[in-house]
Write an enzyme that holds these catalytic residues in place. Structure first.
Site, PDB file in Angstrom:
ATOM      1  CG  ASP A  87     -27.901  36.793 -68.548  1.00 48.92           C
ATOM      2  OD1 ASP A  87     -27.447  37.714 -69.229  1.00 48.92           O
ATOM      3  OD2 ASP A  87     -27.882  35.600 -68.918  1.00 48.92           O
ATOM      4  CG  HIS A 113     -24.441  41.353 -67.443  1.00 45.57           C
ATOM      5  ND1 HIS A 113     -25.654  41.741 -67.983  1.00 45.57           N
ATOM      6  CD2 HIS A 113     -24.487  39.998 -67.395  1.00 45.57           C
ATOM      7  CE1 HIS A 113     -26.384  40.677 -68.268  1.00 45.57           C
ATOM      8  NE2 HIS A 113     -25.699  39.605 -67.922  1.00 45.57           N
TER       9      HIS A 113
END
Length: 317
Positions: free
Chosen positions: A101, A294
């Site tokens: 991320d 994610h």
């Protein structure tokens, strides 16, 4: 083998908390939003056991690391400066770097700015994107997704903090870490994103209530402003990155992404990752697409650990 140890080191003008384990070539593990060093709990011991010195910091603004108040203190140049300071602290000219991320964004830019300090990089859930030469990122976000997009809502200082405060810290963690839809985080008109996100009644098998409580307790101590300030540097990023327009990532790189990641299905990202444009920007790139979401390094911990290790081994002596 030694257990995970913790210390705070001085780097780039701030005190940074790091967790570390093992001896050997240095590997930096860089977390994203909204996490802390603990998100790498599965990879730290695994890589240390296989002969690496693993260092997982709380990134600037998170956990037990200092949180400067001004959003301008969270530019990508600040983040890379923090990482250079870690390398200098350990007397290492080069390091492997693994990021997820926003941590992946930091890893890409460490490799862009200082390829002389990076052996190879692995990015999770965030491919490298070149700065737009004409359109500011915040303008693009609002034009495409509207005012309900979480990135846009996070821009205004204090807005997200106020809405988050309607919930306890554990609930906020559940809302973000356990989001498993492929739809982008966009709330209906007039609604804050934190109110729109659901709170799962049942936890997935890859995370426990105790794990979530670790995150919740740290954010209760630090607050969310430091983490949200990363989003508030979007305009500054565009302004400062002009000199690197058109530059390529020259170090060996590996991208690992979950096929159900919220960022993978939007705006042609899947095609971008599989196509020629990303390869032109990162010529020495390997792409691995896993079945997951994610937070892939937690959801598919062993698969990701194996992928990281196999890549590191290619460049380790």
């Amino acid at each position: 083998m030694n257990e995970v140890t913790h210390q705070r080191i001085k780097t780039n003008g701030i005190w940074m908390h790091i967790a570390e384990q093992g001896t050997g070539p240095l590997v930096l593990l860089l977390h994203g939003f909204p996490e802390i060093w603990y998100s790498w709990r599965h990879q730290i011991g695994y890589l240390a056991k296989h002969g690496y010195h693993v260092v997982a910091p709380d990134m600037r603004g998170y956990g037990d690391t200092d949180s400067p108040l001004s959003p301008t203190s969270y530019s990508i140049q600040h983040l890379v400066g923090d990482l250079i300071g870690i390398l200098d602290h350990f007397g290492e000219q080069k390091s492997f770097v693994v990021g997820h991320d926003f941590g992946a964004v930091a890893a890409w830019h460490l490799s862009l700015f200082r390829p002389d300090r990076v052996k190879a990089l692995i990015a999770l859930s965030a491919p490298y994107f070149e700065r737009s030469s004409s359109t500011r990122d915040s303008e693009s976000v609002r034009r495409i997704f509207g005012d309900g997009c979480y990135v846009y809502q996070f821009q205004e200082p204090g807005r997200a903090e106020k809405s988050f405060a309607r919930y306890d810290y554990l609930t906020v963690m559940k809302k973000f870490l356990l989001y498993n839809k492929t739809d982008y985080l966009v709330s209906p008109p007039g609604m804050e994103i934190i109110d729109y996100l659901e709170t799962p009644a049942v936890l997935p098998p890859w995370i426990s209530e105790e794990d979530l409580q670790v995150y919740a307790e740290k954010f209760e101590e630090s607050g969310f402003t430091g983490a949200l300030n990363y989003f508030r540097t979007i305009e500054l990023y565009w302004e400062l990155m002009g000199p690197w327009q058109g530059s390529k990532i020259s170090v060996p790189a590996k991208l690992i992404v979950g096929d159900k990641d919220i960022g993978f299905e939007i705006l042609g990202t899947r095609e971008y990752v599989k196509g020629s444009v990303l390869k032109s920007l990162v010529p020495d790139l390997e792409v691995v697409i896993l079945d997951g979401h994610h937070f892939i390094h937690q959801e598919k911990a062993q698969e990701v650990s194996n992928e990281i290790l196999s890549f590191l081994c290619k460049f380790s002596t």
